[in-house]
Design an enzyme around this catalytic site. Structure first.
Site, mmCIF file in Angstrom:
data_model
loop_
_atom_site.group_PDB
_atom_site.id
_atom_site.type_symbol
_atom_site.label_atom_id
_atom_site.label_comp_id
_atom_site.label_asym_id
_atom_site.label_seq_id
_atom_site.Cartn_x
_atom_site.Cartn_y
_atom_site.Cartn_z
ATOM 1 N N MET A 182 -9.679 24.604 11.645
ATOM 2 C CA MET A 182 -9.745 25.656 12.713
ATOM 3 C C MET A 182 -8.516 26.409 12.566
ATOM 4 S SD MET A 182 -12.004 27.260 14.169
ATOM 5 C CE MET A 182 -13.636 25.739 14.087
ATOM 6 N N ASP B 223 -3.130 28.529 11.559
ATOM 7 C CA ASP B 223 -1.886 27.571 11.188
ATOM 8 C C ASP B 223 -1.894 27.462 9.618
ATOM 9 O OD1 ASP B 223 0.776 26.747 11.663
ATOM 10 O OD2 ASP B 223 -0.502 24.348 12.075
ATOM 11 N N SER C 192 -6.618 20.617 9.131
ATOM 12 C CA SER C 192 -6.115 20.719 10.307
ATOM 13 C C SER C 192 -7.936 20.116 10.764
ATOM 14 C CB SER C 192 -6.624 21.804 11.795
ATOM 15 O OG SER C 192 -7.032 21.619 12.266
ATOM 16 N N THR C 193 -9.117 20.436 10.534
ATOM 17 C CA THR C 193 -10.139 19.433 11.471
ATOM 18 C C THR C 193 -11.237 19.287 10.207
ATOM 19 O OG1 THR C 193 -10.488 21.523 13.124
ATOM 20 C CG2 THR C 193 -12.442 20.085 12.341
ATOM 21 N N HIS D 103 -3.028 18.214 11.731
ATOM 22 C CA HIS D 103 -3.190 18.413 12.263
ATOM 23 C C HIS D 103 -3.963 17.145 13.565
ATOM 24 C CE1 HIS D 103 -3.295 23.511 12.559
ATOM 25 N NE2 HIS D 103 -1.836 22.003 12.450
#
Length: 354
Positions: A290, A293, A171-172, A197
């Site tokens: 973050m 997930d 993600s991030t 993401h």
């Protein structure tokens, strides 16, 4: 009392600047300023250094990509969220921005549509807060990881009758982490499936850019694509991706449906499917991001016999997702990003004893 989050909006469109200010004006603990171009932004930063910048990419006097590169060369870079349209040639520029150090891409708010405004506000606030928490290091020249040679002669590969699958979630900060993971991969690496993401329509440009940089094929996944040696498939934005076995090979299945673990695509959806369909012939990798997930899915993979890796805290932009997996007992080994490619290859080359 929580510290004040200072946001600087840099966009040459007065409509967008005003729209973002309206969206964020009543957010508790958030102070927002605006600048019409990077040069004005620089002046404002001298008196009030922001915690996060919301950055347009096409502006007069200095384009956003150039400004981003300057920011990332500073000793303590300011986190940047890119504000861009979701379609057209600009999407490739936005993906370049991710490679240059931007943490997320969000769509510009479409003013005048009530429901969309509210949805945009929540997405925008989450993106800015997540970015502000990120750990950024000054960016230097990229160093390619040297891939270790196979631990056994290639001929012994004939004894391994079941294909390996590598499942990756991020993600991030994940766009840069994925580049560092995939760029050193050899052309004969196992098939790789990825959930990053990212908003819809950016994943195609992201996959194309990685394909240009890597020695393996990288593409946005399409319904029924086979998971093949030397290929990495990236879940398209706003579609869940699952792996299923068909005869003697694996292929991907794309699905609609609601968010899972707060995301679509969801790492948990991918990992759960790999646990069911691939089992001990899989390697799971959870990179920077973050939230949580992927933690439950990685645990399911480990319980199914797969080997599981998580990026270490020191090399993560945000340690949330790997931390959640480690706390659940889902991780076999915590690995620095610089060593992740070799760690994956070692585990996929290993012949499991029965």
């Amino acid at each position: 009392m929580a510290p004040v989050l200072r946001v600087l909006v840099v966009d040459d469109s007065a409509v967008v600047r005003q729209g973002v200010l309206l969206l964020l004006e009543n957010v508790p603990g958030m102070v927002v300023e605006a600048a019409s171009d990077p040069l004005i932004a620089r002046q404002k930063m001298k008196s009030h250094r922001p915690d996060v910048i919301l950055l347009d990419l096409e502006m007069p006097r200095m384009d956003g990509l150039t400004f981003l590169r300057e920011l990332m060369r500073e000793a303590e870079p300011v986190p940047v969220v890119v504000c861009s349209g979701l379609a057209g040639p600009g999407s490739e520029t936005a993906v370049r921005a991710l490679q240059e150090g931007a943490l997320e891409i969000i769509a510009k708010p479409q003013l005048g549509v009530g429901d969309f405004l509210r949805e945009s506000r929540a997405r925008l606030v989450t993106a800015l807060r997540n970015a502000a928490r990120a750990r950024l290091a000054r960016r230097g020249p990229a160093v390619r990881e040297e891939v270790e040679p196979p631990e056994r002669p290639a001929s012994s590969m004939l004894t391994v009758t079941t294909d390996k699958v590598v499942a990756v979630g991020a993600s991030t900060g994940g766009t840069e982490a994925l580049r560092q993971l995939l760029e050193p991969m050899p052309p004969d690496c196992p098939g790789i499936v990825i959930v990053q993401h990212m908003p819809e329509q950016f994943t195609s440009a992201f996959a194309k850019r990685l394909h240009q940089l890597c020695r393996i094929e990288v593409k946005e996944a399409e319904q029924g694509d086979r998971v093949l040696q030397g290929r990495a498939l990236i879940a398209p934005g706003n579609r869940h991706l699952r792996v299923r076995r068909t005869g003697g090979h694996y292929q991907v299945e794309l699905m609609d449906g609601g968010r899972v673990s707060g995301h679509k695509p969801s790492v948990d959806v991918l990992f759960q499917s790999v646990a069911r369909s691939v089992g001990e012939n899989a390697v799971g990798v959870l990179l920077t991001g973050m939230g949580e997930d992927g933690a439950e899915g990685l645990l399911a993979m480990r319980q199914a016999g797969a080997e599981t890796l998580a990026q270490d805290e020191a090399s993560c932009v945000v340690f949330g997702m790997p931390r959640a997996a480690i706390q659940r007992g889902a991780v076999d080994e915590v690995v620095p990003l610089s060593a992740m490619t070799n760690a994956v290859l070692r585990r996929t080359r290993r012949v499991r004893a029965h």
